[in-house]
Every structure is written in structure tokens, then in C-alpha cells.
Design a protein around this motif. Sequence first.
Motif, short mmCIF file in Angstrom:
data_model
loop_
_atom_site.label_atom_id
_atom_site.label_comp_id
_atom_site.label_asym_id
_atom_site.label_seq_id
_atom_site.Cartn_x
_atom_site.Cartn_y
_atom_site.Cartn_z
N LEU A 164 0.86 -1.19 0.00
CA LEU A 164 0.00 0.00 0.00
C LEU A 164 0.89 1.23 0.00
O LEU A 164 1.69 1.44 0.91
CB LEU A 164 -0.93 0.01 1.22
N ARG A 165 0.75 2.03 -1.02
CA ARG A 165 1.73 3.12 -1.21
C ARG A 165 1.43 4.37 -0.42
O ARG A 165 2.33 5.06 0.02
CB ARG A 165 1.83 3.45 -2.69
N SER A 166 0.15 4.72 -0.30
CA SER A 166 -0.15 5.95 0.43
C SER A 166 -0.21 5.64 1.92
O SER A 166 -0.09 4.50 2.34
CB SER A 166 -1.48 6.55 -0.03
N GLY A 167 -0.43 6.68 2.72
CA GLY A 167 -0.50 6.47 4.16
C GLY A 167 -1.86 6.01 4.65
O GLY A 167 -2.10 5.95 5.85
N LEU A 168 -2.77 5.70 3.72
CA LEU A 168 -4.12 5.27 4.14
C LEU A 168 -4.07 3.90 4.80
O LEU A 168 -3.27 3.05 4.44
CB LEU A 168 -5.05 5.20 2.93
N SER A 169 -4.98 3.70 5.76
CA SER A 169 -5.06 2.40 6.43
C SER A 169 -5.75 1.39 5.52
O SER A 169 -6.50 1.76 4.62
CB SER A 169 -5.86 2.54 7.72
N PRO A 170 -5.53 0.09 5.78
CA PRO A 170 -6.26 -0.94 5.02
C PRO A 170 -7.77 -0.75 5.13
O PRO A 170 -8.49 -0.95 4.15
CB PRO A 170 -5.82 -2.25 5.69
N GLU A 171 -8.24 -0.32 6.32
CA GLU A 171 -9.69 -0.12 6.52
C GLU A 171 -10.20 1.02 5.63
O GLU A 171 -11.30 0.94 5.09
CB GLU A 171 -9.99 0.18 7.99
N ALA A 172 -9.40 2.08 5.50
CA ALA A 172 -9.81 3.19 4.63
C ALA A 172 -9.88 2.73 3.17
O ALA A 172 -10.83 3.04 2.45
CB ALA A 172 -8.84 4.36 4.78
N TYR A 173 -8.86 1.96 2.75
CA TYR A 173 -8.91 1.42 1.39
C TYR A 173 -10.15 0.54 1.19
O TYR A 173 -10.79 0.59 0.13
CB TYR A 173 -7.65 0.58 1.09
N ALA A 174 -10.47 -0.25 2.19
CA ALA A 174 -11.64 -1.13 2.08
C ALA A 174 -12.91 -0.30 1.91
O ALA A 174 -13.78 -0.61 1.08
CB ALA A 174 -11.74 -2.05 3.30
N ARG A 175 -13.05 0.78 2.70
CA ARG A 175 -14.23 1.64 2.58
C ARG A 175 -14.30 2.30 1.21
O ARG A 175 -15.37 2.37 0.59
CB ARG A 175 -14.20 2.75 3.66
N ILE A 176 -13.15 2.77 0.73
CA ILE A 176 -13.13 3.44 -0.59
C ILE A 176 -13.50 2.44 -1.68
O ILE A 176 -14.32 2.73 -2.57
CB ILE A 176 -11.73 4.04 -0.85
N LEU A 177 -12.92 1.26 -1.62
CA LEU A 177 -13.17 0.27 -2.68
C LEU A 177 -14.61 -0.21 -2.67
O LEU A 177 -15.22 -0.39 -3.73
CB LEU A 177 -12.21 -0.92 -2.55
N ILE A 178 -15.19 -0.42 -1.49
CA ILE A 178 -16.57 -0.91 -1.47
C ILE A 178 -17.52 0.19 -1.93
O ILE A 178 -18.50 -0.08 -2.65
CB ILE A 178 -16.97 -1.52 -0.11
N SER A 179 -17.23 1.43 -1.56
CA SER A 179 -18.07 2.55 -2.03
C SER A 179 -18.01 2.65 -3.55
O SER A 179 -19.05 2.79 -4.22
CB SER A 179 -17.59 3.88 -1.44
N ALA A 180 -16.80 2.60 -4.07
CA ALA A 180 -16.63 2.72 -5.53
C ALA A 180 -17.26 1.53 -6.24
O ALA A 180 -17.95 1.70 -7.26
CB ALA A 180 -15.15 2.84 -5.86
#
Length: 216
Positions: A164-180
Motif C-alpha cells: 500500500l503506497r499511500s499512508g491510508l489504512s487498510p480499513e480506509a482502502y476497504a471503505r473506498i473500494l466498497i463505495s466505488a
Amino acid sequence: MATHQESRDRHRTVTNAKGARLKQDRALQTQQSVLESAAAVFAAKGFPGVTILDVAEHAGLTKGAVYFHFANKEALAEAVAQEFYRRLPLIVEPALQLGLPPLRTVVEALQRTADAFRDDRVIQAGARLQIERAYIGATLPTPYADFEALLARLLTQADEAGELRSGLSPEAYARILISAFFGAQHISWVQSDRQDLKERVTEIVDAVLPGHSPAG
Ligand code: LUB
């Protein structure tokens, strides 16, 4: 009205274990076929517009045959929604067996899920029933939570592998991906009956997870 066959199913005297098992197998097959038909008509018309007669006609059964297996339309919606949530992890599962790096696994999982939204009536019905949940007098499973948790687990592995390249947490990525993903499948449903969903999901993962391909 129950058919003669169902009356026999219900009232027959069990003469031997094999006969009983065959009856049971057939009853389960019929129940599964009613569920698939319910999914097809819920996906096509939405919960409020569907009648038990629609389901029966789609399955090639009498209304009585449908009522033998499900008490009412709400029970059918509940069963279809439960089957939707049983299937989602089964669709992702084979992607976990490929031995890909964690981030590629996430991409593969989302692409397989996109294919299922395009092709599988139970998946399509599950998504539609969840948007219509306020009109359904039954308790449907909580939406989004399980799939988000599944993505968060995979993304945690990616994070631990330094992917994971940015400083986002895995949980944040999960929220972004499920929303998208949820937005993409909805828009793609309305615009093209989900024919372009896979391309949309590819765009999403390329934008959100630029490190997922060796070239990225
Ligand atoms: C999934 C929907 C539609 C999320 O998990 C859920 O509850 C979902 C409910 O409408 O898509 C993306 C896989």
C-alpha cells in the motif's frame, strides 16, 4: 394450491430410507429452483412489483408449490438475500487460492465479483433487495459489512507486504473500494445492465491501487 405431488411429499408414509432420501432430494431441488426464480423476478422487477404468481410462472410451478416451500414474498426475499451473502465469499474464495501477491489478489477478487454481478441473478437480486429493504417486511442481513471486512483483511495483508503506497489504512482502502464498487455496479446496472462493470472496476483499481500491477 398444492399439487398432488406435494401432497404426497407431505403425507407419504416413509417406506424405506432410500425413498425418503429421494423425496427429500427432489424437495430440495424444487426449493432451489423456486429460489432461483424468485431471484430472477426480484432482479428484473423489484420486490414491490413481484407477485408469488410471477415466481411460480417463472419456475413452471403452481402458486401452491411456491407456498409449500416459502410462507410468503417476504420469506422469499429473505432467502434470496441470505443466498446472496452466502455466495459473495464463495466468488472471492478461488482468487485467494491463486497464490498472487496480496494486492493482485484484491484486484482479482473484485474482478470476479464484477463478473458475478453481471451474470448471477441471485447476486443481482441481492443488490436490488438491499436497496429496497425499507419496503420489505423481513429482516435482511446488514449490507456491506461482511464484504468490507473481507476486503480489509486482504488489504491488511497487502499493507504488511508493503504494497500500500499511500499512508491510508487498510480499513480506509476497504471503505473506498466498497463505495466505488457499489456505485459502479449500480450505475452500470442502470446504464448497461452491468455489461461495462468489469471495465469500470478495472478503472477503479487502477486509480485506487496504482501499485497492483508490476507496471503500475
Ligand atoms: C455488495 C450490496 C451490493 C457490496 O455487501 C453488500 O451488502 C453489497 C448490497 O446492495 O454489493 C459490494 C460487493
